[in-house]
Design a protein around this motif. Sequence first.
Motif, PDB file in Angstrom:
ATOM      1  N   THR A 125      -4.423  12.096   1.783  1.00 52.23           N
ATOM      2  CA  THR A 125      -4.995  11.788   2.938  1.00 52.23           C
ATOM      3  C   THR A 125      -4.596  11.021   3.893  1.00 52.23           C
ATOM      4  O   THR A 125      -3.974   9.861   3.359  1.00 52.23           O
ATOM      5  CB  THR A 125      -6.503  11.270   2.822  1.00 52.23           C
ATOM      6  N   GLY A 126      -4.351  11.181   5.209  1.00 57.11           N
ATOM      7  CA  GLY A 126      -3.863  10.446   6.091  1.00 57.11           C
ATOM      8  C   GLY A 126      -2.076  10.668   6.249  1.00 57.11           C
ATOM      9  O   GLY A 126      -1.404  10.035   7.208  1.00 57.11           O
ATOM     10  N   MET A 127      -1.652  11.408   5.262  1.00 53.53           N
ATOM     11  CA  MET A 127       0.181  11.809   5.656  1.00 53.53           C
ATOM     12  C   MET A 127       0.089  13.108   6.312  1.00 53.53           C
ATOM     13  O   MET A 127      -0.183  14.370   5.739  1.00 53.53           O
ATOM     14  CB  MET A 127       0.396  11.998   4.412  1.00 53.53           C
TER      15      MET A 127
ATOM     16  N   GLY B 193     -11.739  -0.254  10.466  1.00 60.07           N
ATOM     17  CA  GLY B 193     -10.534   0.504   9.578  1.00 60.07           C
ATOM     18  C   GLY B 193      -9.753  -0.448   8.755  1.00 60.07           C
ATOM     19  O   GLY B 193      -9.948  -1.862   8.820  1.00 60.07           O
ATOM     20  N   CYS B 194      -8.987  -0.043   7.698  1.00 63.59           N
ATOM     21  CA  CYS B 194      -8.241  -0.866   6.891  1.00 63.59           C
ATOM     22  C   CYS B 194      -6.828  -0.710   7.319  1.00 63.59           C
ATOM     23  O   CYS B 194      -6.312   0.226   7.453  1.00 63.59           O
ATOM     24  CB  CYS B 194      -8.327  -0.559   5.234  1.00 63.59           C
TER      25      CYS B 194
ATOM     26  N   THR C 170       0.897  -1.029  -0.100  1.00 69.41           N
ATOM     27  CA  THR C 170      -0.004   0.009  -0.243  1.00 69.41           C
ATOM     28  C   THR C 170       0.905   1.157   0.157  1.00 69.41           C
ATOM     29  O   THR C 170       0.647   2.348  -0.718  1.00 69.41           O
ATOM     30  CB  THR C 170      -1.029  -0.008   1.125  1.00 69.41           C
ATOM     31  N   ALA C 171       2.087   1.295   0.685  1.00 70.12           N
ATOM     32  CA  ALA C 171       2.891   2.564   0.812  1.00 70.12           C
ATOM     33  C   ALA C 171       3.550   2.772  -0.357  1.00 70.12           C
ATOM     34  O   ALA C 171       3.511   3.878  -1.164  1.00 70.12           O
ATOM     35  CB  ALA C 171       3.970   2.085   1.736  1.00 70.12           C
TER      36      ALA C 171
ATOM     37  N   ALA D 240      -4.169   0.711   4.986  1.00 72.64           N
ATOM     38  CA  ALA D 240      -4.392   2.159   4.887  1.00 72.64           C
ATOM     39  C   ALA D 240      -4.259   3.137   5.907  1.00 72.64           C
ATOM     40  O   ALA D 240      -4.069   4.335   5.707  1.00 72.64           O
ATOM     41  CB  ALA D 240      -6.002   2.471   4.337  1.00 72.64           C
ATOM     42  N   LEU D 241      -4.050   2.586   7.129  1.00 73.30           N
ATOM     43  CA  LEU D 241      -4.038   3.411   8.324  1.00 73.30           C
ATOM     44  C   LEU D 241      -2.433   3.507   8.423  1.00 73.30           C
ATOM     45  O   LEU D 241      -1.915   4.505   8.877  1.00 73.30           O
ATOM     46  CB  LEU D 241      -4.649   2.801   9.621  1.00 73.30           C
TER      47      LEU D 241
ATOM     48  N   LYS E 267       0.769   3.292  15.849  1.00 73.30           N
ATOM     49  CA  LYS E 267      -0.469   3.537  16.548  1.00 73.30           C
ATOM     50  C   LYS E 267      -1.436   3.867  15.541  1.00 73.30           C
ATOM     51  O   LYS E 267      -1.458   5.039  14.913  1.00 73.30           O
ATOM     52  CB  LYS E 267      -0.223   4.629  17.571  1.00 73.30           C
TER      53      LYS E 267
ATOM     54  N   TRP F 145      -9.297  -5.752   6.724  1.00 72.15           N
ATOM     55  CA  TRP F 145      -9.984  -4.832   7.643  1.00 72.15           C
ATOM     56  C   TRP F 145      -9.752  -5.288   8.951  1.00 72.15           C
ATOM     57  O   TRP F 145      -9.998  -6.453   9.259  1.00 72.15           O
ATOM     58  CB  TRP F 145     -11.434  -4.813   7.129  1.00 72.15           C
TER      59      TRP F 145
ATOM     60  N   ALA G 250       0.145   2.543   5.927  1.00 71.68           N
ATOM     61  CA  ALA G 250       1.093   2.995   4.789  1.00 71.68           C
ATOM     62  C   ALA G 250       1.233   4.431   5.033  1.00 71.68           C
ATOM     63  O   ALA G 250       2.707   4.888   4.934  1.00 71.68           O
ATOM     64  CB  ALA G 250       0.322   2.761   3.751  1.00 71.68           C
ATOM     65  N   PRO G 251       0.409   5.647   5.117  1.00 74.88           N
ATOM     66  CA  PRO G 251       0.679   6.927   5.228  1.00 74.88           C
ATOM     67  C   PRO G 251       1.764   7.082   6.270  1.00 74.88           C
ATOM     68  O   PRO G 251       2.514   8.212   5.912  1.00 74.88           O
ATOM     69  CB  PRO G 251      -0.566   7.647   5.191  1.00 74.88           C
ATOM     70  N   LEU G 252       1.703   6.657   7.609  1.00 79.45           N
ATOM     71  CA  LEU G 252       2.588   6.828   8.642  1.00 79.45           C
ATOM     72  C   LEU G 252       3.881   6.484   8.104  1.00 79.45           C
ATOM     73  O   LEU G 252       4.953   6.822   8.398  1.00 79.45           O
ATOM     74  CB  LEU G 252       1.982   6.350   9.727  1.00 79.45           C
TER      75      LEU G 252
END
Lengths: 371, 371, 371, 371
Positions: B39-41, B307-308, B23-24, B311-312, B204, B282, B314-316
């Motif tokens: 989104t999320g980054m 949540g997924c 995903t990343a 997707a939670l 987290k 999920w 990867a942006p982190l």
Amino acid sequence: MTSADETRTGVWLVGARGSVATTAVSGCAALAAGLLPPTGMVTETPPFADCGLPALASLVFGGHDTATTPLPKRAEELAAQGVLPPWLPTTVQGELAAADEHIRPGGPVPGDSRATEELIADFATDLRTFARTTGVARTVVVNVASTEPDPAHGAWPASSLYAAAALRAGCPYVNFTPSTGLSHPQLAGAARASGLPYAGRDGKTGQTLLRSVLGPMFAQRALAVRAWSGTNLLGGGDGAALADPAAAAAKNAGKERVLTDTLGTRVEGEVHIDDVPALGDWKTAWDHVAFDGFLGTRMVLQTIWQGCDSALAAPLVLDLARLLARAHERGLSGPLGELGFYFKDPDAEGSALAEQYTRLLTLPGRLGGTR
Amino acid sequence: MTSADETRTGVWLVGARGSVATTAVSGCAALAAGLLPPTGMVTETPPFADCGLPALASLVFGGHDTATTPLPKRAEELAAQGVLPPWLPTTVQGELAAADEHIRPGGPVPGDSRATEELIADFATDLRTFARTTGVARTVVVNVASTEPDPAHGAWPASSLYAAAALRAGCPYVNFTPSTGLSHPQLAGAARASGLPYAGRDGKTGQTLLRSVLGPMFAQRALAVRAWSGTNLLGGGDGAALADPAAAAAKNAGKERVLTDTLGTRVEGEVHIDDVPALGDWKTAWDHVAFDGFLGTRMVLQTIWQGCDSALAAPLVLDLARLLARAHERGLSGPLGELGFYFKDPDAEGSALAEQYTRLLTLPGRLGGTR
Amino acid sequence: MTSADETRTGVWLVGARGSVATTAVSGCAALAAGLLPPTGMVTETPPFADCGLPALASLVFGGHDTATTPLPKRAEELAAQGVLPPWLPTTVQGELAAADEHIRPGGPVPGDSRATEELIADFATDLRTFARTTGVARTVVVNVASTEPDPAHGAWPASSLYAAAALRAGCPYVNFTPSTGLSHPQLAGAARASGLPYAGRDGKTGQTLLRSVLGPMFAQRALAVRAWSGTNLLGGGDGAALADPAAAAAKNAGKERVLTDTLGTRVEGEVHIDDVPALGDWKTAWDHVAFDGFLGTRMVLQTIWQGCDSALAAPLVLDLARLLARAHERGLSGPLGELGFYFKDPDAEGSALAEQYTRLLTLPGRLGGTR
Amino acid sequence: MTSADETRTGVWLVGARGSVATTAVSGCAALAAGLLPPTGMVTETPPFADCGLPALASLVFGGHDTATTPLPKRAEELAAQGVLPPWLPTTVQGELAAADEHIRPGGPVPGDSRATEELIADFATDLRTFARTTGVARTVVVNVASTEPDPAHGAWPASSLYAAAALRAGCPYVNFTPSTGLSHPQLAGAARASGLPYAGRDGKTGQTLLRSVLGPMFAQRALAVRAWSGTNLLGGGDGAALADPAAAAAKNAGKERVLTDTLGTRVEGEVHIDDVPALGDWKTAWDHVAFDGFLGTRMVLQTIWQGCDSALAAPLVLDLARLLARAHERGLSGPLGELGFYFKDPDAEGSALAEQYTRLLTLPGRLGGTR
């Protein structure tokens, strides 16, 4: 008549026989007697230990209410609902009866022929009589009455009459409800000129409290909230009052403001407030937050908050009365922005709870050392 | 062989064919091409605009994985599950294939005869070869492999072998999992001596993120949490790994730490992690918080987070890779306490998200101006 | 022109380009081709194996819709939302295009000058043309259009025009929505005289389905329900239509009927329907049931139903079309009380799902043996 | 010594000082006196009006318990927790004290030197003494003690000793718990030979009750359940007992059986039982059902049940005692399959509540007319 006693502080509750007021008076007596720990009272935590707040045992209660059921009886009703411990009403019956003697009918009552000015004057007289009779050093007026519908343009809602009386009698004022109170346009000048401290409005006790920590979480993590929907079920007086769409509108505005503030944008979603008498003084708030994560992945957070409205509000009312009393003693005046932590519609900018708490912690310094 | 290119940054993912890594890599390509909003980054929000982070388009991916399914195929699998948009795998197939060519098998694989020292040396060689081949200025190593069981005393878990290799090859290191990684006692000295920046551990992303804002709320309002119970349902590789009680123990320790830290006391309550393959990537986390309000009134908050996981996370992961790369460029070394915001078990004290965010916002200043 | 073909059955969908219709047509093709198992289709379970239902492969689709986006395009939109598997629109493109050719504009369209009688006649002609062109043995008309507001007294809502056309063209009729359809007072006589079988109304797919099993549970255990409150969040066309309080009123009446029927008394509690476009075709229904147990102890059940409206409705639409076709073939006429299982507002008494299912299982016997 | 009195019926509770027993005795007295409506008692609904059940006022309580806190004191404890109305313990103190006088210590107590045979004989003597002293026509033995761990092979768990004593003393027997009781292999012959009616096992009061209506709903709608996961939080004695994995195993087997039975297949998913002392006698059960709809679309149902265990169980215990007493009077013997409605692990096949209720309604006919 007693001479002014620097060791006693008056707390004048507008809506003095309501559930919040009854819980505050009962609880203050229980805590002063050491019968229960001060759960829910922020002013009993270490940061507020040495800033000269009046002791709980020094608070003297009175107030206005058009209802006539005496406080000891109201406490029994709340105990039957599980809001107060079953043994408490009997244990603090003396304190409840004493407070009940200081409750005046207020108004306007149905068929009341008094004009606005006369009502304000009568209420101010009630406040002065209370102070004289009890000998308290000062009296903080706190509005905990049922939420009013938004007033017609130019009209004086009852909450503003009481607020005007507080100013006239030289009393610090707190509006714990979404009603107009001191925010009436015709009171702005008088409030500024009064030199009194005040705070409001609309205590943050449940769904909005949650939103004030969850909203910043989404913002800080750059997650895109797509819709935030909520339903509140509540019985008791507040449920009935807020089933009136006009009254609910005022309350909902506060809830939305917190989201818009913390998310930095308006989001889709409605808030419903249902009157469910079967729930008594308990309330349930369900929130559904649809948000997008990375690459637009759709996710959901849901929260369910089941609390007792009076037990959530009462300790904050005691907190605010003590803080305003001390602020008055120290000569602070105007809106106390540090108290945004307590309100849905605060005097200061910013709705994120963590920032509001940080700001609250600056207040003890301003309130000064021990008495 | 390419000469070192100051405009390109390597990101070496341990677990490079897992869902988070896939995903990343896919997301980075999509964002670099402007196909989706970031989104999320967090590093794409205004506070990080001018601190010299490497551009997403400049990131070059490689990594270790014992799995062999190529990244383009993995991306298709994730799209079929709704983790990635259906059109994305085809669109970024080139970038995925390019990254896949830089994936090495890692180890130890079953039947591996290499000793600890040999494994570390091999992994370090892989890192150096990657840097030389791609000509990146530096490579950040990020552990996103499945959670390991707590290792037997004295043993070297795979995660620590990779961490040792990162040190040896002069690479900044991030541990996004609860595995041991750089926290192995025999790596403490080398980490200190390396002059490299690093961060961890255990990203987290869901239940604990929530706890890090709800815990402080209860504490700030002086509400007494009596029990905090939780159940996590998750499929995918992480669900299977964490169904192993030993692996779950490491993860749960982090979750409990956040509560104990923010509430100021240990609270009752268990956390369950169930492997539910039907959920795929999920996850659902249910939390039940029993708390006392004023006068001991019992109340309850429940939260449901759906949540997924990828997707939670990867942006982190992208955030951390960029931040560590820039920190390395600026000569920062040791644990970056400012990154506690991202972790369950951070290098710095304090677990309240708001405070961690405030601290994170001091990092851009330390990272300096534009490149 | 084809001669009547006993092996083919027409399914005429009012609202033929809506999400439910698109899902039904796509799904029927996928199931007929053996690409997916028939999850959600009751007529594919053993009790219905030998009662002569038309095969899925024998269904021929057409319908009315004022919208113009062709079915293959609509299917792609639904796949992008995760309602259909991503590969499905391409795979069944031929069947979708074929059905799309049989879709007529319906009406009344804005500015339509046709009178009631003319509209009915036109719609009936469309039905007859469809039958003649395709050579189907019979055509079942199913209303799956967006919910209409309750019509003004005496007026003819569109749904009733289509129902009248079905009668005129000799077609069995199913009303899957809360709209008026065949329940228009001026159609009662014609329906009775037609000798046609029909069924309705308002498909039971989510919150009400749950209520039809939970209501009986409370009643059978002699638990006293005090308040049953609910909130529905839905996007898509239905969300927008039901945000109209008049349309929602029709739907809510059905939901309340199920509770009153199964609990044996009216209970307190509101139902909200919110339009949340961010949810697309997905819906979330939260129910909160406050009930008393032994000695008046207060308890609560909450349910959260997260489903895809089209995927819940489409298999029932196929079920009903097949059952009505066979009923017509066997000469059954009038309302089919056995189909109460499918509806919020059934033709037969009783709202408990288990009893409705028991009654449904008597239908195969009435429908007779294999074709 | 009283002569046998056909108008009085003995109810012998194993675990007579537990929360369920205390609630049953208190509630029976309150209902007999007309102080509260019979919410939760199925035998007080119309279908059971004329089948000769003993009146609540005719029940005489006794039992075994190794605990020594007297019933009036236990009732006060439960009232303090909100399980009983606050005024009830005082009002029914006489009946509680009377029942308490008939409680014998049971066993085996720690250090007990009595052999199996001796214990059974002693317990049977207790039962005969109770009958003789009170003059009841018959005594129904009901096991409401804490859940036992599964016994070692061949061992006699306490619950089976009490069941053996019931057989020996000629008493109908009900096992309301998942403990072994009459299901001990060495009791099968004696039970058959006894000519006594009996019923069990494991009362269905919360999560499993819900599952017994939701499971059939999924099956009847042909929806494919992919995973059914659950967590139970409970305090009180049962929470502590079930925190023992061995005891929980017995309980969970019953929960799973209901799903497997009603869904027709085993489904993925775990059940957790957590001991959360802060919840006292209240329990919360969260269920998460992942299911597939049409075309494999993934959907979720979640339920949250918040109830008071004793208040859920006590009316069923009274129901069962009355039904067994009447069955004994009418000469019925062996397992009463009609009572599957009450149990997780019933004597009859089928776990769908609606079918079990239908079967229950055939029992009044077998029990015959008025006494």
